[in-house]
Design a protein around this motif. Structure first.
Motif, PDB file in Angstrom:
ATOM      1  N   UNK A 184      50.065  56.173  43.911  1.00  0.00           N
ATOM      2  CA  UNK A 184      49.927  54.718  43.898  1.00  0.00           C
ATOM      3  C   UNK A 184      50.471  54.117  42.610  1.00  0.00           C
ATOM      4  N   UNK A 185      50.143  54.716  41.498  1.00  0.00           N
ATOM      5  CA  UNK A 185      50.460  54.119  40.203  1.00  0.00           C
ATOM      6  C   UNK A 185      50.532  55.242  39.167  1.00  0.00           C
ATOM      7  N   UNK A 187      51.971  55.595  36.369  1.00  0.00           N
ATOM      8  CA  UNK A 187      51.768  55.234  34.960  1.00  0.00           C
ATOM      9  C   UNK A 187      50.279  55.165  34.643  1.00  0.00           C
ATOM     10  N   UNK A 188      49.501  54.618  35.594  1.00  0.00           N
ATOM     11  CA  UNK A 188      48.057  54.539  35.385  1.00  0.00           C
ATOM     12  C   UNK A 188      47.473  55.939  35.298  1.00  0.00           C
ATOM     13  N   UNK A 191      48.297  57.528  32.029  1.00  0.00           N
ATOM     14  CA  UNK A 191      47.543  56.958  30.909  1.00  0.00           C
ATOM     15  C   UNK A 191      46.126  57.509  30.861  1.00  0.00           C
ATOM     16  N   UNK A 192      45.666  58.090  31.956  1.00  0.00           N
ATOM     17  CA  UNK A 192      44.344  58.696  31.965  1.00  0.00           C
ATOM     18  C   UNK A 192      44.441  60.201  31.695  1.00  0.00           C
TER      19      UNK A 192
ATOM     20  N   UNK B  88      48.050  45.821  32.938  1.00  0.00           N
ATOM     21  CA  UNK B  88      46.969  46.740  33.273  1.00  0.00           C
ATOM     22  C   UNK B  88      47.515  47.961  33.988  1.00  0.00           C
ATOM     23  N   UNK B  89      46.860  49.070  33.764  1.00  0.00           N
ATOM     24  CA  UNK B  89      47.238  50.293  34.464  1.00  0.00           C
ATOM     25  C   UNK B  89      46.095  50.658  35.402  1.00  0.00           C
ATOM     26  N   UNK B  90      46.055  49.942  36.516  1.00  0.00           N
ATOM     27  CA  UNK B  90      44.985  50.148  37.488  1.00  0.00           C
ATOM     28  C   UNK B  90      45.589  50.439  38.855  1.00  0.00           C
ATOM     29  N   UNK B  91      44.921  51.308  39.604  1.00  0.00           N
ATOM     30  CA  UNK B  91      45.367  51.614  40.963  1.00  0.00           C
ATOM     31  C   UNK B  91      44.744  50.578  41.888  1.00  0.00           C
ATOM     32  N   UNK B  92      45.599  49.768  42.534  1.00  0.00           N
ATOM     33  CA  UNK B  92      45.114  48.567  43.216  1.00  0.00           C
ATOM     34  C   UNK B  92      44.159  48.841  44.371  1.00  0.00           C
ATOM     35  N   UNK B  93      44.359  49.975  45.074  1.00  0.00           N
ATOM     36  CA  UNK B  93      43.489  50.216  46.230  1.00  0.00           C
ATOM     37  C   UNK B  93      42.378  51.229  45.944  1.00  0.00           C
ATOM     38  N   UNK B  94      42.138  51.484  44.673  1.00  0.00           N
ATOM     39  CA  UNK B  94      40.978  52.283  44.275  1.00  0.00           C
ATOM     40  C   UNK B  94      39.837  51.331  43.912  1.00  0.00           C
ATOM     41  N   UNK B  99      38.856  54.057  39.434  1.00  0.00           N
ATOM     42  CA  UNK B  99      39.807  53.837  38.361  1.00  0.00           C
ATOM     43  C   UNK B  99      39.259  54.305  37.021  1.00  0.00           C
ATOM     44  N   UNK B 100      37.987  54.079  36.817  1.00  0.00           N
ATOM     45  CA  UNK B 100      37.398  54.397  35.522  1.00  0.00           C
ATOM     46  C   UNK B 100      37.256  55.908  35.332  1.00  0.00           C
ATOM     47  N   UNK B 153      37.085  51.525  31.097  1.00  0.00           N
ATOM     48  CA  UNK B 153      37.765  52.817  31.059  1.00  0.00           C
ATOM     49  C   UNK B 153      37.646  53.442  29.678  1.00  0.00           C
TER      50      UNK B 153
END
Lengths: 317, 518
Positions: A184-185, A187-188, A191-192, B88-94, B99-100, B153
């Motif tokens: 999905x992402x 880069x996100x 970053x984790x 932001x670096x967030x997964x939109x459908x999570x 995400x955290x 996060x």
């Protein structure tokens, strides 16, 4: 009687569904991790060739030859998909082009190997593939017993088990969460502290395993030998099932069954009064026609992994 | 108290630019340390070095007195350093929780222990007053809530040193106020905050110490209590800056843009703009203010042709443009500085020079007999880069993607103002820009007005609306709830109208006629 034909069709439909479901689940792993894998067709061919070859070569020495063949197909699928992983993850190649190249390569490679091993453009025919079985007890249940448990290939149960396992891994485990984040992402995910390349390798190699297994299942249940046309587009139908099933294991199960049933229909159409007037060719094109229709309806709605097909560069804004 | 972060003599070079030049930064524990500077001054680079995204070419970093090598963000996380990125670096459908916990999932056997995770997220959220629902999906929550998820996060990973990269650029005034309170709360609980910003007001409101950067060099570090906004602005820009735009009284002429009874559906398929009418005259700036999400986006997209209207009509001069294509509207003299600079403003994979000619690429002198004229494109780019001070590593041939957000914004503003359109739709023109650049762009917008252009200014920044506009229309829930004279209103009155508590001059809004000007 139509209902009787319907019941007869069921084991056949399940037989065709199993490889589609397995391969589509493979595609699910790959795309969920962010790599589009249209090489499924080629992976199935390699798996089918390997499965058939091992079965032919071992069937005189062990009764489990076909099962070893399945395992061989699975492993061959992993090795073959490694090419796709290296091209699209390390070399950052366009994933569609890499997949197309593998599909073309698979045809040449398998026929070439047949030529070397069997001195013909196909494998020798095996005497038995996977054998049908009836589940004791369950097969006696009225109607349902005949649909699902009587004279059925056990490969269908493998497919069902894989659906459950996939669901569990993808939605319930840390591994699945991380893999989906990469699709999905990326880069996100990076970053984790997640290693995006590693997750994508995992996705592609699992797709190779399941695609190879799917190919071996197909040739060892629905065929008597491997030829260039043994797979005849089933990899692409699996890809369509993935889209049709909305990248969800249970959706894939439903879609795979739908396509399996439509394939079975082409064999039984002449016996169904309502359909027997139509030319037989019509039913042969049916699975492919339905594939196109399914894609037309569902492809537009972007419910797939957002980053699938995108090349991941770690420094990108 | 002791210094928790020490960055000593940091130098970092990028191709064509020295981003950090011998910078020394010392941050006291349990303080809010602001990092102030213009776009491209090197703030983000310095913080990226601290977070391990870049390696310095020279200099050392000490955390809690110990020298460390932050080779990648994982090392930073282990050292207790967390960063809230501008994008932001967030997964939109999570979900929020997913995400955290990503990468650090609590487990129960083979499974993710979602219940424990949600409980922990909820506990942290409560402790710092974040009010985030752990079970919501990211795509369903507001931008300010998404930012709080980013904060969570870091807190979930026990970060002690929190870097905020221009956190208020995407927030409404109310949300900014709430964020400031959250930051204070974080410091009370023992955290240290590094705040990258170019908004002086915020520094004055929340920071303890402020370090100022200019063109890669450290200008100075001052305690915020001993300084004022003018001083800091001067340090940042290197000259005196005026905060208020000088302008003469508007001399409105003919109506150039007229919107009549407009209805537009939003993304959710319901009416985002309802029976809306307004008009903008030549030589005036009509400011449209409202809380984010009250129909501004839909109205602007309808006028510029990015979305289709349900009913109603839009006139440019007296031409009905309701159903014309975007290009036809543009050719008739409609200009647009879009809200989303990366989606509608620039082609990120094109160079700066190519982005500058995105409207006119087929016209002389940029194209001759259907072939692009590289020389003319380059000259045009160099002129605009100079005029608008667009900073980038390689000038005209820099890919837009490689530029900082503020400079991307400057590039769009430069291109659009340079076209000098008759009707100019300006959305958040100074988003993410520093005071020096804001001053210049405001001046140019006033300049366009004085050239008898009609300007519709849409902004979430009340100060900007009040400074620039001649008249102000307030939009609430898709409707114009009032049109007032900018000289005769105040923040309070606008605030009440923005929240729907006060309706004013409703008739004027309905007929599209404005109160008489002097």
């Amino acid at each position: 009687m139509t209902f009787e034909i319907f019941l007869q069709m069921f084991p056949i439909a399940l037989m065709f569904s199993a490889p589609i479901i397995l391969t589509a689940l493979g595609g699910l792993f790959s795309e969920r991790s962010g790599i589009v894998n249209i090489a499924l067709e080629g992976i199935m061919m390699v798996g089918a060739f390997t499965g058939a070859t091992i079965t032919v070569l071992l069937e005189n020495s062990t009764p489990a030859a076909a099962w070893i063949g399945l395992l061989g197909g699975l492993l061959a699928g992993i090795v073959f998909s490694l090419l796709h992983a290296v091209a699209s993850i390390n070399l950052k190649a366009d994933q569609v082009i890499s997949g197309t190249a593998l599909n073309i390569l698979a045809g040449g490679l398998t026929v070439y190997l047949c030529q070397i091993i069997f001195h013909q453009q196909r494998t020798r025919a095996f005497s038995y593939g996977i054998k049908k079985l009836s589940v004791p007890g369950l097969s006696k249940i009225p109607v349902l017993g005949r649909m699902f448990f009587d004279q059925v290939y056990p490969t269908f149960y493998i497919a069902i088990a894989m659906v459950l396992l996939t669901w569990f891994v993808v939605y319930k485990t840390p591994l699945g969460l991380r893999m989906r984040a990469c699709g999905e992402h990326p880069q996100a995910a990076a970053s984790m502290g997640i290693n995006v390349s590693k997750m994508r390798y995992f996705g592609v190699l699992v797709s190779g395993a399941l695609g190879g297994l799917g190919g071996a299942v197909m040739v060892l249940t629905a065929d008597i030998q491997y030829t260039l046309v043994s797979i005849h587009g089933t990899g692409f139908i699996s890809l369509a099932s993935l889209v049709f099933g909305r990248w969800n294991p249970f959706g894939v199960l439903g879609a795979g069954f739908f396509f399996g049933f439509s394939t079975a229909l082409s064999f039984y159409a002449k016996d169904i009064p309502l359909l027997s007037g139509l030319p037989g060719e019509f039913f042969y094109i049916l699975p492919y026609l339905l594939t196109i229709i399914a894609l037309l309806f569902f492809a537009g709605k972007s419910v797939g992994p957002k980053a699938a097909g995108q090349i991941y560069e770690s420094g990108e804004r | 108290m002791s210094n928790i972060v020490e960055m000593l003599h940091i130098t970092k070079d990028f191709p064509g630019i020295r981003a950090n030049d011998d910078i020394t930064l010392q941050v006291e524990e349990r303080s809010i340390h602001a990092l102030l500077g213009e776009n491209g001054a090197g703030k983000s680079t310095l913080m990226s070095i601290l977070f391990g995204l870049y390696q310095p070419d020279a200099g050392t970093i000490r955390i809690r007195g110990k020298e460390v090598k932050v080779s990648d963000p994982n090392v930073a996380t282990a050292l207790g350093i967390g960063m809230v990125h501008q994008h932001f670096k967030l997964v939109h459908n999570f979900t929020v929780t997913e995400n955290i916990i990503l990468g650090m999932e609590p487990r129960k056997g083979l499974l993710v222990d979602m219940r424990t995770a949600e409980q922990k997220v909820e506990d942290i959220s409560k402790l710092y007053g974040l009010a985030v629902d752990p079970r919501s999906k990211i795509e369903e929550i507001s931008v300010s809530m998404q930012q709080r998820v980013e904060i969570l996060k870091m807190l979930y990973r026990d970060a002690e040193i929190l870097i905020f990269d221009e956190p208020t650029a995407v927030l409404t005034p109310q949300e900014i106020h709430e964020l400031m309170q959250i930051m204070r709360r974080l410091v009370e609980e023992g955290k240290t905050i590094l705040l990258i910003t170019h908004k002086l007001k915020e520094i004055k409101e929340v920071a303890d110490v402020c370090s100022v950067l200019r063109r890669g060099k450290l200008v100075g570090t001052v305690p915020v209590a001993d300084t004022d906004e003018e001083r800091m602005a001067e340090m940042m820009v290197g000259r005196q800056v005026s905060f208020h735009v000088q302008k003469t009284l508007a001399k409105p002429g003919d109506v150039l843009l007229r919107v009549e009874g407009l209805n537009v559906k939003n993304q959710k398929g319901v009416l985002g703009v309802k029976n809306l009418s307004l008009s903008v005259r030549a030589g005036e700036i009509l400011g449209l203010c409202g809380i984010d999400g009250n129909g501004q986006t839909e109205l602007v997209q309808a006028i510029t042709g990015l979305t289709k209207v349900e009913s109603g009509r839009i006139f440019l001069r007296d031409i009905d443009i309701t159903h014309l294509s975007i290009k036809e509207r543009s050719d008739l003299g409609l200009g647009h500085i879009p809200e989303d600079r990366q989606k509608h403003g620039l082609v990120l994979d094109f160079t700066l020079g190519e982005n500058f000619i995105i409207h006119n690429y087929y016209k002389e002198p940029f194209a001759h007999w259907g072939i692009l004229n590289k020389k003319a494109i380059l000259e045009n780019a160099q002129r605009l880069i100079k005029e608008f001070d667009v900073r980038s590593g390689q000038g005209a041939i820099t890919p837009a993607r490689a530029m900082s957000g503020g400079n991307q914004q400057k590039a769009i503003v430069a291109r659009e103002i340079d076209r000098s359109p008759d009707v100019f739709i300006v959305v958040q023109p100074t988003r993410g820009l520093d005071v020096g650049a804001i001053e210049y762009i405001h001046k140019r917008i006033i300049g366009e007005r004085d050239k008898n252009k009609a300007i519709l200014l849409v902004s979430l920044e009340l100060d900007e609306i009040m400074d620039l506009s001649d008249r102000i229309a307030v939009i609430y829930n898709g409707e114009i709830v009032g049109i007032v004279d900018a000289a005769e209103t105040n923040e309070n009155e606008l605030g009440l109208m923005m929240s729907g508590a006060l309706h004013k001059a409703q008739e004027a809004a309905q007929t599209g006629r404005e109160p008489a000007h002097v």
